[in-house]
Scaffold this active site. Structure first.
Site, short mmCIF file in Angstrom:
data_model
loop_
_atom_site.label_atom_id
_atom_site.label_comp_id
_atom_site.label_asym_id
_atom_site.label_seq_id
_atom_site.Cartn_x
_atom_site.Cartn_y
_atom_site.Cartn_z
N CYS A 116 0.83 -1.21 0.00
CA CYS A 116 0.00 0.00 0.00
C CYS A 116 0.87 1.27 0.00
CB CYS A 116 -0.98 -0.05 1.17
SG CYS A 116 -2.34 1.11 0.97
N HIS B 170 -3.76 -5.25 0.50
CA HIS B 170 -3.25 -5.75 1.78
C HIS B 170 -3.26 -7.28 1.83
CE1 HIS B 170 -2.89 -1.91 3.87
NE2 HIS B 170 -3.87 -1.54 3.08
N SER C 41 -0.24 -14.85 38.43
CA SER C 41 -1.57 -14.26 38.65
C SER C 41 -2.68 -15.26 38.40
CB SER C 41 -1.75 -13.08 37.70
OG SER C 41 -1.88 -13.58 36.38
N GLY D 266 -3.23 -16.03 35.27
CA GLY D 266 -3.43 -15.77 33.84
C GLY D 266 -2.34 -16.43 33.01
N VAL D 267 -2.55 -16.37 31.69
CA VAL D 267 -1.65 -17.13 30.81
C VAL D 267 -0.25 -16.50 30.70
CG1 VAL D 267 -2.51 -16.03 28.69
CG2 VAL D 267 -1.48 -18.28 28.56
N LYS E 170 0.19 -12.16 21.95
CA LYS E 170 -0.64 -12.93 22.89
C LYS E 170 -0.97 -14.34 22.38
CE LYS E 170 -3.44 -12.86 26.55
NZ LYS E 170 -3.15 -12.30 27.87
#
Ligand code: XMP
Length: 508
Positions: free
Chosen positions: A80, A166, A220, A222-223, A364
């Site tokens: 682009c 794109h 925690s 969490g992952v 993530k």
């Protein structure tokens, strides 16, 4: 390791480009557009990708790159804005005539390395105003659309390629194959970035940095912190101590699950701090959401510090900083300046601990894959995000033990039913909120005056925007009847149908 660098010209899709390249098993990093050719060379990249960008190449504020990069002999793919810049800088013609192309567009290719093995007719995603009218000398146009005579071009000898559309978005169905053609054929990349190689390299890096030193890590549930801890544990074994603070504001059975997974299953040294009373007492009478957040955050640091100070010879602090945080704070994977993780902010300074961030190269979804590869239970790998201040910001008004118990039970039912309906992975977050009001109900022949529970379920890509999940009525019905029947002091359930913006995901 071979790497392909994405020069970021401010496109919303730059991160997506890097992720797509990694999905093709080639390591990719994002660098600022202003990087000089000399600096670039020091990265020894196998290929370069110039991202899109919001501006016109003719704007006063147009972002320009060091044109030397086209002469380094490193294969380049312009996307682009990146294509328009390449065309303009190398002597082509870019029209600024107000004719734009947006959305799904039919493209016809006439050969070219990027389209090798692909159908000549392609659906691609366009989003541009300016367009290349005449390719620079030595380039061949390799595709066109109704409005763009040069929708793709290449200079095979110089290994310069460009596309106006794109290839990184899903609306260009064969886009990934085009990227593969660039990576494998034009750049000669090998498939070297795999999750087992990520683990091997991370463990080796951690071993080298920590040596025989000792490290501490806050878990925690969490992952992110789980994967960071597991990687460090692979590298230094018992020299890692994890601290899990149960602040009484967690989801049902969280403490027990963390204990079972990390202490029992992975045999990690775990300090399980049972701080429920301390936190709940501290929150007595506090109703202001931000005050709750600050108090909980500061108290967490205090508890963590107390535990860390008991372990006298700790030198390293493990943090689960992710690659998007590194990019946001303007760093690259090799630079040192990063945003301090809010949960343990300030700690390294007080304790003079050196920071280790095993996830700073990862997105993530890659952290999740690494977690799966390391044998982390699916339940932790795919756990919905949970705010640091926990249930305290889902209880409107004062946080008491009684109100925490009500919310925790209701929340567990929401989670269970979403999982039973096989919707858990499609939903970003699903949880319960306890407001500070009561309403009248009738149970048996008795009039009740009790709390309502608000159910919130949202879909989202990154929590920046979110939409309320269109849960099937049967699922909502089951959640409602179970909560009212099973949770004492609740006589009504309502469903939150607000999107973000203007609402937020959490209620406080
Ligand atoms: P909001 O409510 O702002 O939430 O739409 C966006 C995302 O951030 C999480 N969240 C927090 N996470 N500490 C955290 O660690 C916090 O104080 C906090 N507040 C919100 C929220 O769960 C959602 O994923």
């Amino acid at each position: 390791m071979q790497k392909v660098l994405v020069l970021d010209f401010g496109a919303q899709y730059s991160r997506l480009i890097a992720r797509r390249v990694r999905e093709c098993n080639v390591y990719s990093e994002i660098v600022p557009y202003s990087i000089t050719a000399k600096e670039l060379k020091s990265f020894k990249p196998t290929g370069l990708i110039l991202s899109g960008g919001p501006a016109s190449v003719y704007a006063d504020s147009a972002l320009k790159c060091d044109t030397e990069i086209f002469r380094l002999g490193i294969p380049v793919l312009g996307i682009c804005y990146g294509m328009q810049l390449m065309a303009l800088e190398l002597g082509g013609e870019v029209a600024h005539n107000g004719i734009s192309e947006y959305g799904k567009t039919e493209l016809r290719s006439n050969g070219g390395m990027l389209f090798e093995g692909l159908n000549k007719h392609q659906q691609v995603w366009m989003s541009h105003k300016d367009s290349v009218q005449v390719a620079p000398k030595g380039f061949s146009p390799t595709a066109a659309t109704k409005t763009s005579p040069v929708a793709a071009m290449e200079h095979l000898e110089k290994r310069l390629f460009a596309v106006q559309f794109h290839p990184e978005v899903v609306h260009t169905p064969d886009g990934k194959d085009m990227l593969k053609n660039f990576l494998y054929n034009a750049c000669g990349c090998k498939t070297s970035w795999t999750f087992s190689s990520v683990i091997k390299d991370s463990v080796a890096m951690i071993k080298e940095k920590i040596g025989h030193g000792k490290a501490i890590c806050a878990l925690s549930g969490g992952v992110d912190s789980a994967v960071a801890a597991l990687l460090v544990h692979e590298a230094i074994g018992d020299n890692l101590t994890c601290v899990f603070v149960d602040n009484g504001l967690l989801r049902k059975n969280e403490g027990q699950k963390v204990e079972e997974t990390f202490a029992k299953h992975f045999k990690i040294n775990l300090i399980h701090v049972k701080g429920q009373d301390r936190f709940v007492n501290m929150l007595k009478g506090i109703t202001d959401p931000e005050k709750k957040r600050i108090l909980i955050g500061n108290e967490f640091i205090k508890v963590f510090e107390e535990e860390a100070l008991k372990k006298k010879d700790v030198d390293f602090l493990i943090q689960g900083t992710l690659y998007p945080d590194v990019i946001e704070s303007g760093g690259t994977a090799d630079s040192v300046v990063i945003k301090t993780h809010h949960n343990v902010g300030g700690l390294p300074e007080v304790m003079k601990l050196k920071l280790i961030e095993p996830l700073r190269l990862l997105f993530k979804d890659e952290v999740r894959s690494v977690g799966e590869e390391l044998g982390l239970p699916e339940e932790i790998v795919w756990r919905h995000p949970f705010p640091g201040p926990g249930l305290a910001v889902r209880i409107i008004g004062e946080v008491t033990k009684e109100r925490l118990d009500i919310l925790r039970e209701a929340d567990a039912i929401v989670e269970e039913e979403i999982k039973n309906a096989a919707l858990y992975r499609q939903i970003w977050q699903a949880f319960a909120i306890l407001p500070d009001i009561k309403s009248v109900g009738v149970m048996g022949d008795e009039r009740t005056y009790d709390y309502p529970i608000v159910v919130r379920a949202v879909t989202s890509e990154d929590a920046m925007t979110a939409d309320w999940a269109r849960l099937p009525h049967e699922v909502l019905e089951k959640i409602s009847s179970r909560i009212i029947n099973e949770v004492a002091h609740v006589n009504r359930v309502v469903y939150d149908i607000s999107s973000k913006p203007p609402s937020t995901i959490e209620w406080e």
